[in-house]
Enzyme design. Structure first.
Site, PDB file in Angstrom:
ATOM      1  N   HIS A  69       5.291   0.234  19.316  1.00 51.75           N
ATOM      2  CA  HIS A  69       4.262   0.695  18.370  1.00 51.75           C
ATOM      3  C   HIS A  69       4.343   2.219  18.178  1.00 51.75           C
ATOM      4  CE1 HIS A  69       0.069  -0.405  16.590  1.00 51.75           C
ATOM      5  NE2 HIS A  69       0.629   0.587  15.918  1.00 51.75           N
ATOM      6  N   ILE A  70       5.482   2.664  17.642  1.00 56.14           N
ATOM      7  CA  ILE A  70       5.713   4.108  17.500  1.00 56.14           C
ATOM      8  C   ILE A  70       6.016   4.520  16.059  1.00 56.14           C
ATOM      9  CG2 ILE A  70       6.463   4.526  19.883  1.00 56.14           C
ATOM     10  CD1 ILE A  70       9.399   4.373  18.817  1.00 56.14           C
ATOM     11  N   GLY A  86       0.856  -1.193   0.000  1.00 54.31           N
ATOM     12  CA  GLY A  86       0.000   0.000   0.000  1.00 54.31           C
ATOM     13  C   GLY A  86       0.888   1.237   0.000  1.00 54.31           C
ATOM     14  N   ILE A 134       6.092  -3.698  10.976  1.00 59.84           N
ATOM     15  CA  ILE A 134       5.521  -2.414  11.426  1.00 59.84           C
ATOM     16  C   ILE A 134       4.023  -2.393  11.135  1.00 59.84           C
ATOM     17  CG2 ILE A 134       7.615  -1.012  11.212  1.00 59.84           C
ATOM     18  CD1 ILE A 134       6.385   0.050   8.527  1.00 59.84           C
ATOM     19  N   ARG A 138       0.920  -4.934  12.081  1.00 63.83           N
ATOM     20  CA  ARG A 138       0.079  -5.184  13.246  1.00 63.83           C
ATOM     21  C   ARG A 138       0.546  -6.466  13.920  1.00 63.83           C
ATOM     22  NH1 ARG A 138      -1.479  -0.801  13.397  1.00 63.83           N
ATOM     23  NH2 ARG A 138      -3.586   0.026  13.434  1.00 63.83           N
ATOM     24  N   ARG A 188      -2.008  -8.411  -2.186  1.00 65.40           N
ATOM     25  CA  ARG A 188      -3.241  -9.049  -2.674  1.00 65.40           C
ATOM     26  C   ARG A 188      -3.433  -8.739  -4.149  1.00 65.40           C
ATOM     27  NH1 ARG A 188      -7.436  -6.849   1.552  1.00 65.40           N
ATOM     28  NH2 ARG A 188      -6.000  -5.148   1.166  1.00 65.40           N
ATOM     29  N   GLU A 205      -0.314  -6.790  22.314  1.00 59.04           N
ATOM     30  CA  GLU A 205       0.380  -5.626  22.889  1.00 59.04           C
ATOM     31  C   GLU A 205      -0.564  -4.809  23.782  1.00 59.04           C
ATOM     32  OE1 GLU A 205       1.443  -3.948  18.980  1.00 59.04           O
ATOM     33  OE2 GLU A 205       0.166  -2.234  19.436  1.00 59.04           O
ATOM     34  N   ILE A 262       2.339   2.894   2.452  1.00 59.64           N
ATOM     35  CA  ILE A 262       3.556   2.842   3.279  1.00 59.64           C
ATOM     36  C   ILE A 262       4.574   1.889   2.649  1.00 59.64           C
ATOM     37  CG2 ILE A 262       4.466   2.286   5.567  1.00 59.64           C
ATOM     38  CD1 ILE A 262       1.623   3.071   6.667  1.00 59.64           C
TER      39      ILE A 262
HETATM   40  C1  GLV Z   1      -0.821   2.819  13.623  1.00 59.08           C
HETATM   41  O1  GLV Z   1      -0.530   1.699  13.874  1.00 59.08           O
HETATM   42  C2  GLV Z   1      -1.854   3.178  12.701  1.00 59.08           C
HETATM   43  O2  GLV Z   1      -2.566   2.295  12.214  1.00 59.08           O
HETATM   44  O3  GLV Z   1      -2.011   4.377  12.431  1.00 59.08           O
END
Ligand code: GLV
Length: 322
Positions: free
Chosen positions: A286-287, A155, A237, A239, A178, A268, A157
């Site tokens: 998760h930053i 996607g 990064i 989930r 996908r 988490e 990112i």
């Molecule tokens: C962070 O994990 C988001 O989905 O924005």
């Protein structure tokens, strides 16, 4: 009378002030951790909610909150929302796409580099006073430049990470998704579409950026890790739950892959205890989107979704057609 909304977690004061111009706001500015029952109770008389990825909105919550019209998530991911249940209940869901793309891609790239070059492992060694002399192979890791970057989930990112790798570091980029990107997007990322199997087998550094769903649960488990190169690194990064964390910890312990970088975890903020005992993993809480300007942009977009919905009848970044 102004509509009433709940801001379920602490947020920038200026965003709260903006919301207060349009709404009766109840906010959790002390950032207490609410149980699902407490969240439901607070939401019962509200028309809107400003939520984060930690606030689960499902059929049970919705049934108790008949006045609720919209939940605006301050996150691009929205696996905390049961979208089907929200649509059935006539509740609009929104998220915060685009504003976090580049910041999150920066972080994914940084985590990959820290993992490949063993940055936190070597820092722990230094801090523990164990550094007494230079040696030829001390914390020797793997290269980023010229290596094969594999991306699962292409996607916005994923494409941001691919561009950084291809154009900045001369990486050979392969991806699986996908659906395949159009030719222009592939060319912009200098990325080649491959099967998941080829991705696993060829990547020197594999970065996960796919959304979490029942279909992506444990997309990387023992069988997938076994297909990766023993010298490879894995970065998540996306989930927690996309990686089987117990299987990953075992693979890291047995050096079936070289190292991992994890920003997200199953269950988490709890972290699988085995991940805390293996040295070859970089762990962050998760930053990935957490730069100050980006978090502010995310909070503003979530707030603007609520304001646009209640003042113009149309949210800016809707996820469903409720
Ligand atoms: C962070 O994990 C988001 O989905 O924005």
């Amino acid at each position: 009378m102004k509509p009433s909304i709940l801001v379920a977690r602490a947020v920038f004061p200026e965003v709260l002030q903006k919301l207060a111009q349009h709404f009766e706001v109840e906010s959790n500015q002390s950032d207490e951790t609410w149980s699902k029952a407490q969240l439901t109770d607070k939401l019962r008389d509200k028309a809107g909610a400003f939520t984060t990825g930690t606030d689960r909105i499902d059929a049970e919550v919705l049934a108790a909150c008949p006045q609720l019209k919209i939940c605006a998530n301050m996150a691009v991911g929205y696996n905390n929302f049961d979208i089907a249940a929200m649509t059935a209940a006539g509740v609009l869901a929104t998220n915060t796409p685009d504003v976090l793309t580049e910041t999150t891609a920066d972080f994914g790239f940084a985590l990959m580099m820290a993992t490949a070059r063993r940055m936190t492992e070597s820092e722990h060694y230094l801090r523990a006073g164990q550094w007494t002399k230079w040696s030829y192979d001390m914390f020797a890791g793997s290269d980023i430049h010229g290596a094969t970057l594999g991306i699962l989930g292409m996607g916005r990112i994923g494409q941001g990470i691919a561009k950084r790798g291809a154009h900045g570091f001369g990486m050979n980029v392969v991806y699986h998704n996908r659906s395949r990107l159009d030719a222009a997007s592939e060319a912009a990322c200098k990325a080649r579409y491959v099967s998941k199997e080829e991705l696993l087998k060829t990547a020197d550094h594999l970065v996960l950026v796919l959304p979490y769903s029942a279909a992506s649960h444990h997309a990387i488990g023992a069988a997938e890790l076994a297909q990766m190169k023993p010298t490879a690194t894995l970065v998540n990064i996306a989930r927690g739950g996309i990686v089987d964390d117990a299987a990953l910890a075992a693979a890291l312990r047995d050096r079936r892959i070289a190292a991992a970088g994890l920003d997200v975890f199953e269950g988490e903020p709890a972290v699988h205890p085995d991940l805390l005992t293996v040295p070859n993993v970089v762990l962050t809480p998760h930053i990935a989107s957490a730069s100050v300007p980006t978090r502010l942009a995310m909070a503003n977009l979530a707030a603007d979704n609520l304001i646009a919905f209640f003042t113009q009848g149309k949210a800016l970044t809707p996820l469903n057609a409720a």
